[in-house]
Write an enzyme that holds these catalytic residues in place. Structure first.
Site, PDB file in Angstrom:
ATOM      1  N   CYS A 372      -5.616  41.537 -98.610  1.00 24.20           N
ATOM      2  CA  CYS A 372      -5.942  40.658 -97.478  1.00 24.20           C
ATOM      3  C   CYS A 372      -6.350  39.261 -97.935  1.00 24.20           C
ATOM      4  O   CYS A 372      -6.128  38.287 -97.218  1.00 24.20           O
ATOM      5  CB  CYS A 372      -7.050  41.280 -96.630  1.00 24.20           C
ATOM      6  SG  CYS A 372      -8.546  41.702 -97.533  1.00 24.20           S
ATOM      7  N   HIS A 593     -13.329  42.111 -95.996  1.00 28.12           N
ATOM      8  CA  HIS A 593     -12.015  41.787 -95.450  1.00 28.12           C
ATOM      9  C   HIS A 593     -11.900  40.283 -95.253  1.00 28.12           C
ATOM     10  O   HIS A 593     -12.888  39.607 -94.929  1.00 28.12           O
ATOM     11  CB  HIS A 593     -11.805  42.522 -94.123  1.00 28.12           C
ATOM     12  CG  HIS A 593     -10.448  42.319 -93.523  1.00 28.12           C
ATOM     13  ND1 HIS A 593      -9.280  42.641 -94.192  1.00 28.12           N
ATOM     14  CD2 HIS A 593     -10.066  41.828 -92.311  1.00 28.12           C
ATOM     15  CE1 HIS A 593      -8.255  42.357 -93.419  1.00 28.12           C
ATOM     16  NE2 HIS A 593      -8.695  41.858 -92.284  1.00 28.12           N
TER      17      HIS A 593
END
Length: 677
Positions: A372, A593
């Site tokens: 990510c 994330h």
């Protein structure tokens, strides 16, 4: 199924902990049981999966409603337990024949609804072949996965399928008898034209995500292009990419065929296309495509056939350097810390494919958790190009609803910027997939089928870099290993020795636990240096005895910024070089994330003491967004006026906490969107 249940259960527990404000417990849970791509970060989605909409509305109407879904479920089970016992007592008095009939009906229903998906072999045995009416086949498609539709297609009537022969002519479908043809047919079960494939793992990596139920093109011009040469110039069978003129002719041929019914005039036009293809400039032979059949559906948007550039692209004759074991070993050491480590499947399958969701066509789709950090950095750079450099429209909707051609162009320009920064504005290296293994590993080195197939080209001007990336952008956008290719390119552009000197600890790595990107890798992509910190400039720490430890940060103001939840918890300090970037686009680091936050107005990047409200848009490639998420931020004096909007929640979402690291007294309105956990 068991894994899905585990992930939903974990998400349910996280929702309960969030509602109770148990932040430390959530942090401990995330450390011991990390989130994955299956984790659910939206309360509305979690309610739908658990079918709690009715209970949720009923609970909301209560005088003292419960706050968490887990409590709602427990209350419902406890309330229903008495009713269930009473029902069982009544059922025991029923006639035995009624009980038998009822149970048989339920068993049959559960068998039809809950049985695992049939394998392709089983499907071929139970489907009524050949004479099945098209209407029934369409109904069957609605309940079977796309991977099984090809089996239906192979058994359907002749009127519903076409075969494209090796010469390019349409013809009726014929049975395939030989083993070699069966093997080749298995590679194109989904109806997509198959090209040279190095291994079965690469074949699975190239499978496209499942499409929605709306009509679509199963085999497009881009599929034809990738089938003939999916390595874009570095194929094992051909070292030149397909000329745009050939693609234009293929587009014309497909345009004539797309309705699924070949008329006489269409056949004549196709014959003409074949004649022109034979007499055109040298191009890859169609018999190298391994094409047996191609399924064509009605075209939902015919503009997609016009996305192929019709201007011949100039080619550079540059020397490609094949990967050797020494370089591959050094790459693995800086990426993983060991030459025995390998890229995970999540990394291997990830490229920079764009979303087809209306309103989100600018967004890059993340398939699995892990890379990510790379995706968010590239997404931010692509938005810089789309919003502020390549679009001439003043309308936000027009700027974000980009065409396929424009977003691919912006991707290649964004990659060029990233690599040029990494090369200190003097040089850059581009890694491409050759499609074959270039060396045989020996000694202490574990092969993963990725680095062994890479060749790389070094250029010394930005124009040459842009041109090379335009020639190979399809590898990054839709080919296998796209995310890995960019990571390797950035490392080689910066050089391994320089990256080690960038880091506070030379033994640091670019990919950490669970395949997550480290801050060093994100900084390498955002600012061109793999430093370990996010504060401005450098910091000296007294180590005693007159010795100092030098900690390296961000040296200059960046194009793209960074906001971190760690700063809210006083774990780090994000400096102004990242917090106040040149463009109002920020990579957001929250809960292990990375995602993206951006403002369509460039004025926000220069107005650091803004008093009036403004909008920010949030995009998360892993969240399967179906519509844009617009947040309205009320900074400073306007905060009190918007306080009433912040109701029905006793817990501030992490994204709001990240926003407040830049706008300290801001109040955020989600504009009727469910806040993200």
């Amino acid at each position: 199924m068991g894994k899905d249940v585990e992930e939903v259960s974990a998400s349910l527990v996280r929702e309960y902990l969030s509602r109770k404000g148990l932040k430390k417990t959530i942090a401990c849970m995330d450390e011991e049981l990390p989130r994955t791509n299956l984790s659910i970060s939206n309360r509305s989605d979690l309610r739908k999966i658990l079918h709690l909409e009715g209970l949720y509305k009923k609970n909301k109407a209560e005088e003292h409603p419960l706050k968490s879904m887990l409590e709602i479920i427990v209350k419902d089970r406890m309330t229903e337990s008495g009713k269930t016992k009473a029902r069982r007592h009544g059922d025991s008095q029923a006639h035995p024949l009624e009980q038998t009939t009822s149970s048989s009906s339920i068993d049959m229903e559960s068998l039809l609804c809950d049985s695992p998906r049939l394998s392709e072999t089983n499907v071929s045995q139970v489907i009524v072949p050949y004479q099945t009416p098209p209407e029934k086949q369409c109904k069957s498609f609605a309940i079977h996965p796309e991977s099984e539709r090809s089996v239906y297609c192979s058994l359907s009537s002749q009127d519903s399928l076409l075969t494209v022969s090796k010469e390019g002519f349409p013809a009726e479908k014929k049975a395939v008898d030989t083993d070699s043809q069966q093997n080749r047919s298995s590679r194109i079960r989904r109806g997509i034209m198959a090209g040279p494939i190095a291994s079965s793992s690469q074949e699975s990596n190239r499978r496209r995500p499942a499409r929605k139920a709306s009509p679509s093109v199963i085999a497009t011009v881009e599929d034809c292009r990738e089938a003939a040469n999916w390595t874009n110039g570095v194929n094992t069978t051909n070292t030149k990419s397909i000329p745009s003129a050939s693609i234009e002719r293929e587009s014309s041929m497909l345009s004539n065929l797309h309705t699924g019914i070949i008329e006489r005039s269409g056949h004549e036009r196709t014959s003409d296309v074949k004649h022109r293809l034979k007499n055109s400039a040298p191009s890859p032979k169609l018999d190298g495509l391994h094409v047996l059949e191609m399924v064509l559906d009605d075209i939902e948007n015919e503009d997609s056939l016009c996305d192929v550039s019709r201007t011949p692209m100039p080619e550079l004759s540059l020397d490609k350097t094949p990967m050797d074991q020494m370089t591959a070993t050094a790459l693995k050491e800086i990426i993983f810390g060991s030459s025995m480590a390998c890229f995970t499947e999540e990394w291997k399958r990830q490229n920079f494919t764009f979303s087809d969701t209306p309103g989100l066509k600018y967004g890059i789709v993340q398939k699995k958790g892990g890379p990510c950090g790379v995706l968010a950095a590239v997404q931010a750079c692509v938005l810089q190009k789309i919003l502020f450099e390549e679009s001439s429209s003043d309308s936000l909707d027009e700027r974000l609803e980009v065409s396929n051609v424009l977003r691919t162009k912006c991707l290649s320009l964004a990659l060029a910027d990233i690599l040029w920064r990494a090369g200190n504005m003097k040089r850059a290296t581009i890694a491409v997939n050759s499609g074959r293994s270039l060396f045989t590993p020996v000694g202490r080195y574990k092969s993963d089928g990725v680095l062994e197939m890479i060749t790389y080209v070094t250029v010394e001007t930005l124009d040459d870099l842009t041109l090379v990336l335009e020639q190979h952008v399809r590898q990054y956008e839709s080919g296998p290993f796209g995310c890995i290719l960019l990571t390797v390119s950035a490392i080689l552009s910066r050089t391994i020795a320089t990256i080690q000197s960038d880091m506070d600890v030379p033994s640091s790595t670019l990919i950490g636990a669970h395949g997550y990107c480290t801050q060093e890798l994100v900084n390498l992509l955002l600012c061109g240096r793999a430093v370990s910190n996010v504060f401005d400039d450098e910091m000296k720490l007294d180590s005693g005895n007159g010795n100092f430890t030098l900690l390296k940060g961000i040296k200059a103001r960046c194009n793209i910024g960074l906001l971190s939840l760690f700063e809210h918890y006083n774990i780090c300090k994000v400096g102004s070089h990242l917090k106040a970037p040149k463009f109002p686009i920020w990579v957001v680091c929250s809960e292990s994330h990375f995602s993206v936050l951006f403002c369509p107005s460039e004025d926000l990047a220069t107005d650091h003491c803004r008093e009036e409200e403004f909008d920010l848009y949030y995009y998360d490639g892993l969240a399967n967004q179906q519509e844009p998420i617009r947040l309205t931020v009320y900074p400073h004096s306007a905060a009190s006026a918007a306080q009433n909007d912040n109701t029905d929640s006793d817990l501030i979402p992490p994204l709001e906490l990240c926003i407040r690291t830049k706008w300290r007294k801001a109040v955020v309105s989600w504009n009727n969107t469910e806040p993200i956990l």
